[in-house]
Structures are given as C-alpha cells and as structure tokens.
Design a protein around this motif. Structure first.
Motif, PDB file in Angstrom:
ATOM      1  N   ARG A 228       0.822  -1.207   0.000  1.00 18.48           N
ATOM      2  CA  ARG A 228       0.000   0.000   0.000  1.00 18.48           C
ATOM      3  C   ARG A 228       0.862   1.265   0.000  1.00 18.48           C
ATOM      4  O   ARG A 228       0.584   2.222  -0.727  1.00 18.48           O
ATOM      5  CB  ARG A 228      -0.935  -0.003   1.209  1.00 18.48           C
ATOM      6  CG  ARG A 228      -1.888   1.195   1.237  1.00 18.48           C
ATOM      7  CD  ARG A 228      -2.885   1.060   2.383  1.00 18.48           C
ATOM      8  NE  ARG A 228      -3.773  -0.081   2.151  1.00 18.48           N
ATOM      9  CZ  ARG A 228      -4.862  -0.031   1.388  1.00 18.48           C
ATOM     10  NH1 ARG A 228      -5.184   1.099   0.777  1.00 18.48           N
ATOM     11  NH2 ARG A 228      -5.618  -1.078   1.248  1.00 18.48           N
ATOM     12  N   ALA A 231       2.236   1.776  -3.427  1.00 20.45           N
ATOM     13  CA  ALA A 231       1.209   2.266  -4.351  1.00 20.45           C
ATOM     14  C   ALA A 231       0.937   3.750  -4.133  1.00 20.45           C
ATOM     15  O   ALA A 231       0.775   4.518  -5.098  1.00 20.45           O
ATOM     16  CB  ALA A 231      -0.068   1.460  -4.179  1.00 20.45           C
ATOM     17  N   GLU A 232       0.899   4.175  -2.873  1.00 21.16           N
ATOM     18  CA  GLU A 232       0.655   5.587  -2.584  1.00 21.16           C
ATOM     19  C   GLU A 232       1.829   6.451  -3.057  1.00 21.16           C
ATOM     20  O   GLU A 232       1.637   7.550  -3.590  1.00 21.16           O
ATOM     21  CB  GLU A 232       0.417   5.777  -1.094  1.00 21.16           C
ATOM     22  CG  GLU A 232      -0.897   5.170  -0.597  1.00 21.16           C
ATOM     23  CD  GLU A 232      -1.074   5.318   0.894  1.00 21.16           C
ATOM     24  OE1 GLU A 232      -0.123   5.793   1.562  1.00 21.16           O
ATOM     25  OE2 GLU A 232      -2.165   4.965   1.409  1.00 21.16           O
ATOM     26  N   ALA A 235       1.613   6.770  -6.778  1.00 22.53           N
ATOM     27  CA  ALA A 235       0.540   7.669  -7.197  1.00 22.53           C
ATOM     28  C   ALA A 235       0.955   9.127  -7.077  1.00 22.53           C
ATOM     29  O   ALA A 235       0.520   9.974  -7.861  1.00 22.53           O
ATOM     30  CB  ALA A 235      -0.716   7.408  -6.370  1.00 22.53           C
ATOM     31  N   ARG A 236       1.804   9.434  -6.107  1.00 25.79           N
ATOM     32  CA  ARG A 236       2.265  10.814  -5.956  1.00 25.79           C
ATOM     33  C   ARG A 236       3.183  11.241  -7.097  1.00 25.79           C
ATOM     34  O   ARG A 236       3.423  12.435  -7.282  1.00 25.79           O
ATOM     35  CB  ARG A 236       2.987  10.984  -4.615  1.00 25.79           C
ATOM     36  CG  ARG A 236       2.065  10.976  -3.410  1.00 25.79           C
ATOM     37  CD  ARG A 236       2.761  11.536  -2.174  1.00 25.79           C
ATOM     38  NE  ARG A 236       3.883  10.705  -1.762  1.00 25.79           N
ATOM     39  CZ  ARG A 236       3.806   9.679  -0.925  1.00 25.79           C
ATOM     40  NH1 ARG A 236       2.620   9.337  -0.408  1.00 25.79           N
ATOM     41  NH2 ARG A 236       4.874   8.991  -0.583  1.00 25.79           N
ATOM     42  N   ARG A 238       2.548  10.825 -10.272  1.00 29.38           N
ATOM     43  CA  ARG A 238       1.812  11.001 -11.525  1.00 29.38           C
ATOM     44  C   ARG A 238       2.134  12.369 -12.125  1.00 29.38           C
ATOM     45  O   ARG A 238       2.364  13.339 -11.393  1.00 29.38           O
ATOM     46  CB  ARG A 238       0.313  10.842 -11.305  1.00 29.38           C
ATOM     47  CG  ARG A 238      -0.309  11.831 -10.336  1.00 29.38           C
ATOM     48  CD  ARG A 238      -1.730  11.409  -9.958  1.00 29.38           C
ATOM     49  NE  ARG A 238      -2.395  12.379  -9.113  1.00 29.38           N
ATOM     50  CZ  ARG A 238      -2.250  12.453  -7.793  1.00 29.38           C
ATOM     51  NH1 ARG A 238      -1.447  11.611  -7.161  1.00 29.38           N
ATOM     52  NH2 ARG A 238      -2.897  13.366  -7.101  1.00 29.38           N
ATOM     53  N   LEU A 256      -0.620   8.054 -14.898  1.00 25.47           N
ATOM     54  CA  LEU A 256      -1.849   8.161 -14.126  1.00 25.47           C
ATOM     55  C   LEU A 256      -2.044   6.911 -13.275  1.00 25.47           C
ATOM     56  O   LEU A 256      -1.369   5.897 -13.462  1.00 25.47           O
ATOM     57  CB  LEU A 256      -3.060   8.318 -15.066  1.00 25.47           C
ATOM     58  CG  LEU A 256      -2.967   9.383 -16.159  1.00 25.47           C
ATOM     59  CD1 LEU A 256      -4.161   9.260 -17.089  1.00 25.47           C
ATOM     60  CD2 LEU A 256      -2.891  10.771 -15.554  1.00 25.47           C
ATOM     61  N   ARG A 257      -2.986   7.005 -12.359  1.00 25.66           N
ATOM     62  CA  ARG A 257      -3.424   5.795 -11.666  1.00 25.66           C
ATOM     63  C   ARG A 257      -4.008   4.839 -12.710  1.00 25.66           C
ATOM     64  O   ARG A 257      -4.716   5.261 -13.629  1.00 25.66           O
ATOM     65  CB  ARG A 257      -4.470   6.129 -10.613  1.00 25.66           C
ATOM     66  CG  ARG A 257      -3.961   7.015  -9.475  1.00 25.66           C
ATOM     67  CD  ARG A 257      -5.084   7.285  -8.484  1.00 25.66           C
ATOM     68  NE  ARG A 257      -4.635   8.122  -7.378  1.00 25.66           N
ATOM     69  CZ  ARG A 257      -4.695   9.447  -7.364  1.00 25.66           C
ATOM     70  NH1 ARG A 257      -5.194  10.077  -8.420  1.00 25.66           N
ATOM     71  NH2 ARG A 257      -4.274  10.128  -6.329  1.00 25.66           N
ATOM     72  N   GLY A 258      -3.732   3.567 -12.548  1.00 28.74           N
ATOM     73  CA  GLY A 258      -4.151   2.590 -13.542  1.00 28.74           C
ATOM     74  C   GLY A 258      -5.637   2.626 -13.820  1.00 28.74           C
ATOM     75  O   GLY A 258      -6.068   2.570 -14.984  1.00 28.74           O
ATOM     76  N   ASP A 260      -7.728   5.149 -13.381  1.00 28.28           N
ATOM     77  CA  ASP A 260      -8.062   6.381 -14.102  1.00 28.28           C
ATOM     78  C   ASP A 260      -7.680   6.272 -15.575  1.00 28.28           C
ATOM     79  O   ASP A 260      -8.422   6.712 -16.459  1.00 28.28           O
ATOM     80  CB  ASP A 260      -7.328   7.568 -13.472  1.00 28.28           C
ATOM     81  CG  ASP A 260      -7.818   7.864 -12.055  1.00 28.28           C
ATOM     82  OD1 ASP A 260      -8.936   7.425 -11.725  1.00 28.28           O
ATOM     83  OD2 ASP A 260      -7.082   8.521 -11.299  1.00 28.28           O
TER      84      ASP A 260
END
Length: 557
Positions: A228, A231-232, A235-236, A238, A256-258, A260
């Motif tokens: 987790r 993943a976070e 995501a930052r 992007r 992007l997030r997958g 999205d």
C-alpha cells in the motif's frame, strides 16, 4: 594516443585502420596493445585499463549469444558479422558493470571531499549527481536515476553485477531489474540477488518489460506489507509531459493511476467510435486525440459558458472539429519575426513556441486564421477577428514591449517580461545536457557577487539545477560568439572562480556560450540560443553547398 579520422571508403572488415588507431607497421592488435603498455598512469588507472582490455577479450572470445566467437569465424562471412554484434553487446554489458561501480565510487569520493571541506553531513555529496552528469554528458535527471540504479546494484546485488560483467545479463536487463526495485528495501534486493544465483535461467530470453513485471511480482511476494505504501508513493509521482515532434506535432504522455487511465481510454475510444460511426472521416485514434484536447481546453475558458456541443461535430468540408476558443487569458508565448507573420508567404520561415521550440511559421499563421492545421475555430455567429485578434495582439505585441526589450533591471528579481524573454530564448534548462522545463530565472554571476539582473547575465534553469549550482565551487565562464564551435571546451582555460568567470565583453548582450566547470573538473558547454533560429545563408557564387549560419548569428528582422 594518435587519432586518425576514418576516411570515406573505409569499411568494417576490409583491414583499414579504424578511428583512433594510426596505421601500424605490423599487426594492428599488437600495435594497439603496445600503445596501452606505454601508458604512464597510477596503479588504479592502469588496473582500469587492464580491466577494460580483459572485458574486450572476454566479450569476443566467450560470446554468449552466437555459436562461434569472433576468432572462430571465417573472415568476410555472415557468421563473422553476427559474432561482432554479439561481442559488442557482451562488451556493452561488461562496461555497464564497470560504469555502475565507478558511479558509486565517484559519489563516495565527492562525499569524502565535501567532508574534508567541512560541508555539513546533510549536504555532503549533494552536488555529486550534477558533476557526474556533466562528466557523462547526460541530463542531471537521467544521471540521478542512473546513480540510484548503480547504487542499488553495487551495494546490494553482487551476483547481478557479476552476471552483468560476464555478459550473462544485458545492460537493459540490469536496468530493468534495478528500476523495478525502486523503493524496495535492501533485504529484498539481496533476496532477489540470491534468486538470480539459484535460478540462472530466470533471465533467459526476457526483455525489459517482461523482466520488470517478473521482478515486481517477486517484490510483491517478498514485501506484501509495504504494497500500500508503495502504491501511494507511486501515485504521488503522476505527471504529464510533452515531447516536441516533427512538423508542428507533439507527444503528450501522462502517468496516471491505472484505474483512471483505463477509464480515460475507454471513454475516449467509445466516443471516438461513435463519432466515426456517425460519419467522421478521421481515424479513431485521431478523434481520440481531438476529444482529449477538447475536454482539456474546454475547462480553460474564462467565461465558463458552453457552446452547447458536448461532442465534436463533423465538419462536412474539412472534418476538422470545432475547438474551444483560446481567450487572451490562455497565454501562449510565440516569438515570430514580422516578416514571417505579416510579410512574404515563405514556407522556410519558423517561429518559437514557448514550451515547444521551433515550429513552422505557417502553422502559426494558419492557427491565427482558424484554418487547418491550426486549432482556433470561430463560432458561426462571430467573425474570426473577434476571437483571434486579441490573441494575435498579445502574441505579436509582447516581444515589442518595453519590458521585454529592456536588457537590465535594478531589481534583484527578474521582472516578469525579462524573465519570459529569457525563457523564450533558452527554451529548456541551460545546464549542459539537461532538457528539463525551465522553472527558475537564474543570475549566472550571482547577484551577491555583483551580477546584474540582465538579459546577458540571465539564464533559465530547472529547479534542481538552480539549487545544485550553488552547491560547491562551480565555475561559469563566458565564451565569445566567435569560439562557440566544437573546440570551445577544449580551448577554454577556465579562468573564472566560484561562479564568476571573466567579465562579459559586451554587458548588454549574452555571450556565445557559458562554460560550466564542476568542482572536480567536469566541463560542459551551454551555447546561448537566438530568439529566432537563424535561417541558412543563401549560397554565394562559387559555393558548392548551402551551409547553416554560424552559431550565434542574429536573426534577420
């Protein structure tokens, strides 16, 4: 070592001397080895040369990806050519192992020197990446990623380094493994290194993407508790980036997030296929691109009103869709000469688009007129001048205003107009080899050392390079416009000290280039680009060919 340039007509495999090797009196290999034996250097340098020679010998005598190594092939045969290519690939892997080792060594030595100079522990080695990038002639960002990968391999994965040295792993595979381990703990790196030793078949036949995917699967199995957090953190990171392409086009990429990204692509594909089924003549992929731009620019309107068209309407004559109107508030900078904009219809004229670079001038003119391949389309109830003229005046007037033409300011900070003119001129970060987006306006000679806030003493830098330029004893020295050729860095003596090189011969105009010298001797040249790319000079009588204008030639206005 003497350097004899390759002559036209020299071809591999024909026994002619290669570049960097003078014609020998006897056997070419014996001659070169004799030259290596005459090198006068310290033990470390001699050991490195011996290591590279050993890697070369191993690469071409124990080549892994062909049946017969180079010495066992027939001269002039296809087998010989394949053995050469396979040997070069093997050598590339071995040199990548040497390169990774020395990147880590360079970083450690620069950190050690910082400590000896009394630099605080938190700042020691901070400028290493900038110096290493300059020495390797790559961008600081690319060097930073390369250092992180090298550090991961050398410090935690000795088996991977050994396999890279022996050619059992390609340099691309090493990059894939180290990149996939970004953010993983040192223990996870060591356990994956053990996996490579226990399962040598793990690497066989795997390309970059496949190997990265397999390594990420292993990381997920070894570190499920950090999934987790990883993943976070991902995501930052992007972002959206643009890469200029040929003929006035550009490639925009987004990380992007997958979820999205999948939703975005599904929406674009569904709507594009619907338009295509309704009679649109453009391809589905082209319609997807138009829809993406339409969605993004619609939110840029200042008036907030919709045209009432939620989808792109088919144009019966050109099939070019209606675009959201670019109001003056959407400030796009273009530097263009008056002759290119208003004078002759010359397809050779170019303009400079802020954030993009050189673009054919006819694309600017077409865009202002609302014609393909431009993207400004007036509404049916408005004359094009009502939409275009304000945008046109802003583009054309800005380079003529007093702020932009003024070359100097008494303030410490660069005025907005002068800063923008510097951005237009430099296009990307002025650090040698860096292509990052300009974020800061920098005084080449610092303001606190008497540097002026001027067009000549200003340069555009990315945030990283601007901060690291102040770390360590960097020397930036001006080079006259008559010496901005290939011999610039070789003929430069570097007489400046601590950011302040020799005085400018003409304080009102920037030099032809700035020579960057790092605290430990890496050197790079940063030429000063013109605001408008000079057009090639017409050939004079007696000239056999048409050559480009010399660097630094001012554009004809």
């Amino acid at each position: 070592m003497d350097s004899t340039p390759m002559r036209s007509g020299d071809h591999p495999g024909e026994g002619t001397p290669r570049q960097g090797v003078a014609a020998p009196s006897g056997d070419v290999l014996e001659d070169v080895l004799g030259r290596f034996g005459e090198i006068e250097a310290g033990p470390t340098a001699r050991a490195l040369v011996a290591q590279i020679l050993a890697a070369t010998l191993m690469s071409f005598t124990r080549t892994r990806s062909v049946r017969d190594p180079l010495p066992d092939t027939a001269p002039g045969s296809a087998e010989e050519a394949l053995a050469v290519l396979a040997g070069l690939d093997h050598l590339r892997a071995s040199l990548a192992a040497v390169d990774a080792t020395w990147q880590v060594a360079a970083e450690e030595r620069i950190r050690r020197d910082d400590a000896a100079r009394g630099v605080p522990a938190s700042q020691q080695g901070r400028g290493a990446g900038q110096e290493i990038a300059l020495a390797r002639r790559i961008s600081p960002a690319a060097s930073s990623f390369s250092q992180a990968k090298a550090r991961r391999l050398v410090q935690n994965m000795p088996v991977a380094v050994d396999r890279l040295w022996s050619g059992a792993m390609t340099d691309q595979q090493a990059s894939a493994i180290s990149g996939a381990l970004d953010g993983a703990g040192a223990d996870t790196c060591r356990r994956i290194d053990d996996h490579l030793r226990e399962h040598p078949e793990f690497l066989q036949g795997k390309g970059f993407k496949r190997l990265q995917s397999d390594i990420r699967d292993l990381v997920q199995a070894l570190e499920p508790e950090t999934s987790r957090a990883r993943a976070e953190r991902a995501a930052r990171s992007r972002h959206v980036r643009m890469e200029p392409l040929d003929d006035g086009m550009a490639r925009v990429t987004a990380v992007l997030r997958g979820i999205d990204a999948v939703g975005l692509m599904h929406s674009l594909r569904t709507r594009a296929e619907s338009l295509r089924a309704s009679g649109a003549r453009d391809s589905v992929s082209a319609l997807e691109a138009d829809l993406l731009v339409d969605d993004a620019l619609r939110t840029a309107r200042h008036d907030g009103h919709s045209t009432g068209r939620d989808q792109i309407a088919d144009d019966a004559e050109t099939s070019w869709p209606e675009r959201p109107r670019l109001r003056p508030g959407l400030d796009v900078g273009i530097v263009i000469t008056d002759t290119a904009l208003l004078g002759r219809d010359d397809a050779a004229e170019t303009a400079e688009l802020e954030g993009y670079g050189t673009i054919p001038a006819h694309i600017v003119r077409d865009s202002l007129l609302g014609q393909p391949p431009g993207h400004l389309r007036s509404c049916e109830d408005e004359h094009p001048d009502q939409v275009v003229s304000a945008f046109f005046r802003r583009l054309y007037r800005s380079p003529r205003t007093h702020e932009l033409v003024a070359m100097e300011s008494r303030a410490r900070a660069f005025p907005a107009g002068l800063a923008r003119m510097i951005r237009w001129r430099d296009t990307t970060c002025r650090t040698p080899w860096c292509n990052a987006t300009i974020r800061h306006s920098d005084h080449v000679v610092p303001h606190h050392r008497g540097g002026s806030t001027s067009f000549a003493n200003g340069q555009g830098l990315c945030a990283r390079c601007n901060l690291l330029k102040e770390h360590g004893l960097w020397v930036l020295s001006p080079l006259s416009r008559s010496r901005t050729g290939d011999d610039a860095s070789e003929s430069h003596t570097g007489t400046g000290t601590d950011h302040s090189g020799p005085a400018l011969s003409d304080p009102s105009m920037p030099p032809g280039a700035w020579i960057w010298s790092s605290p430990h001797g890496a050197v790079g040249t940063s030429p000063t680009p013109p605001l408008i790319t000079p057009r090639p000079a017409p050939p004079s009588e007696g000239d056999d060919h048409e050559g480009p204008a010399p660097p630094g030639t001012p554009p004809a206005r």
